[in-house]
Design an enzyme around this catalytic site. Sequence first.
Site, mmCIF file in Angstrom:
data_model
loop_
_atom_site.group_PDB
_atom_site.id
_atom_site.type_symbol
_atom_site.label_atom_id
_atom_site.label_comp_id
_atom_site.label_asym_id
_atom_site.label_seq_id
_atom_site.Cartn_x
_atom_site.Cartn_y
_atom_site.Cartn_z
ATOM 1 N N ARG A 93 21.863 -10.787 9.426
ATOM 2 C CA ARG A 93 22.571 -9.624 9.941
ATOM 3 C C ARG A 93 24.054 -9.711 9.629
ATOM 4 N NH1 ARG A 93 20.864 -9.456 15.517
ATOM 5 N NH2 ARG A 93 19.147 -8.219 14.732
ATOM 6 N N TYR A 94 24.618 -10.892 9.838
ATOM 7 C CA TYR A 94 26.046 -11.100 9.574
ATOM 8 C C TYR A 94 26.189 -11.771 8.211
ATOM 9 C CZ TYR A 94 26.268 -10.626 14.679
ATOM 10 O OH TYR A 94 26.160 -10.189 15.975
ATOM 11 N N ARG A 97 26.015 -15.995 8.008
ATOM 12 C CA ARG A 97 25.055 -16.838 8.728
ATOM 13 C C ARG A 97 23.700 -16.157 8.838
ATOM 14 N NH1 ARG A 97 28.838 -14.242 11.682
ATOM 15 N NH2 ARG A 97 28.574 -13.766 13.885
ATOM 16 N N CYS A 106 7.341 -22.029 22.188
ATOM 17 C CA CYS A 106 8.399 -22.625 23.015
ATOM 18 C C CYS A 106 7.745 -23.631 23.960
ATOM 19 C CB CYS A 106 9.100 -21.567 23.855
ATOM 20 S SG CYS A 106 9.802 -20.231 22.876
ATOM 21 N N CYS A 110 10.032 -17.891 29.050
ATOM 22 C CA CYS A 110 10.903 -17.217 30.006
ATOM 23 C C CYS A 110 10.399 -15.793 30.196
ATOM 24 C CB CYS A 110 12.330 -17.202 29.477
ATOM 25 S SG CYS A 110 12.868 -18.823 28.887
ATOM 26 N N CYS A 113 12.257 -13.027 28.224
ATOM 27 C CA CYS A 113 12.540 -13.317 26.807
ATOM 28 C C CYS A 113 12.674 -12.052 25.969
ATOM 29 C CB CYS A 113 11.435 -14.176 26.221
ATOM 30 S SG CYS A 113 11.661 -14.501 24.464
ATOM 31 N N ARG A 115 12.382 -11.988 22.812
ATOM 32 C CA ARG A 115 11.395 -12.017 21.724
ATOM 33 C C ARG A 115 9.981 -12.175 22.290
ATOM 34 N NH1 ARG A 115 15.070 -15.572 18.393
ATOM 35 N NH2 ARG A 115 16.373 -14.059 17.319
ATOM 36 N N ASP A 275 18.627 -8.183 27.526
ATOM 37 C CA ASP A 275 18.163 -7.231 26.514
ATOM 38 C C ASP A 275 17.066 -6.325 27.058
ATOM 39 O OD1 ASP A 275 19.770 -7.998 24.238
ATOM 40 O OD2 ASP A 275 18.650 -9.879 24.253
ATOM 41 N N ASP A 312 23.809 -7.441 22.816
ATOM 42 C CA ASP A 312 23.197 -7.304 21.502
ATOM 43 C C ASP A 312 22.796 -5.840 21.387
ATOM 44 O OD1 ASP A 312 21.984 -8.188 19.019
ATOM 45 O OD2 ASP A 312 21.863 -10.149 19.995
ATOM 46 N N LYS A 319 25.899 -8.421 17.989
ATOM 47 C CA LYS A 319 26.436 -8.610 19.337
ATOM 48 C C LYS A 319 27.884 -8.149 19.384
ATOM 49 C CE LYS A 319 24.455 -13.060 19.195
ATOM 50 N NZ LYS A 319 23.165 -12.750 18.613
#
Length: 349
Positions: A93-94, A97, A106, A110, A113, A115, A275, A312, A319
Amino acid sequence: MTAITEKILRNATELVEAGLAERGRLATLEQVASRYAVAITPAIADLIDPSDPDDPVARQFVPDTRELARHEDERADPIGDGACSPVEGIVHRYPDRVLLKLVNACAVYCRFCFRREMVGPGRGALSAKAFAAALAYIRATPQIWEVILTGGDPLVLAPRRLTAVLAELAAIDHVKIFRVHTRMPVAAPERISPALVRALRLPGKASYVVLHVNHPRELSAKTRAACARLVDAGIPMLSQTVLLRGVNDDAATMSALFRALVECRIKPYYLHHADLAPGTAHFRTSIADGQALMRALHGRVSGLCQPAYVLDIPGGFGKSPIGPNYLSDDGATIEDFNGRRHCYPNSSP
Ligand SMILES: *Cc1c(COP(=O)(O)O)cnc(C)c1O
Ligand code: SF4
């Protein structure tokens, strides 16, 4: 009293047996668990007080029927990863990076989450072929200065596999920085073994570890020791926290969390506004609430304890910091940490 278990709890029955959910809720919790992955490690269970209905750790990991409610603003891919994925496993996206998603599993899941539609056990790691294609993309893109390992939790990989993956990445000259986003020091601190720490150290490159942590209670003695192993090995640590209603949305909890992190030599980096992930409305605060919290911290706890409050932008636009803003719109006055305004001669020469 805390909930003690020796195995990873992965379904509603196991949660009930461990005393983390009432038997009467079994059927609905099974419904939630079949929709969104569940895993609670012994280290997490040990942090939960089952007699507290408002337990801030239980709230993050024990499924809740409210997760089945879908709010109209919520989306399966809330931060638009899919929109900037040139090859499988990469989000670019950037300019300088990329995210590299090696695994979709995971250690714990969570409930909030971002995702959550993508992660789960058995969701598979990047295949050898896909990893080769991701490497080729990074190799062919000289503006990529930093590779951010995320997922899932990249530290579910065995140290030997991580060593192999990182060696391939480290051979790329233009990649100077490796960053790992993980919840492992909280979820399973014993997994931060000397072998894992060694795997993350790369001669001639800089590695950073960003810890996802939301409540001061998550920083148990074992978690602190795990983080100390990383920092002592010369790996700087940062933290990311999600602002969660009923978990950490008060100034006392936030100050305690950020101070505890700084005491562990971990610099608070981002406070994420929650999010728009499906079934997470009960976790979200308003942005105004978040800004009020940031104001409460500003000037009252050390600058070392101040993360950037970020949102985000849905759709894949990245972000952005969301304040609060201390400068007036015309730039003529600035507010101090006590709420008093001061003039500033803000004219260009
Ligand atoms: C969050 C994110 C990053 C990292 O952003 P920083 O501001 O450098 O922490 C990079 N790529 C994507 C796609 C992201 O979502
Ligand atoms: S550890 Fe990260 S990716 Fe995994 S469930 Fe939690 S928030 Fe999602």
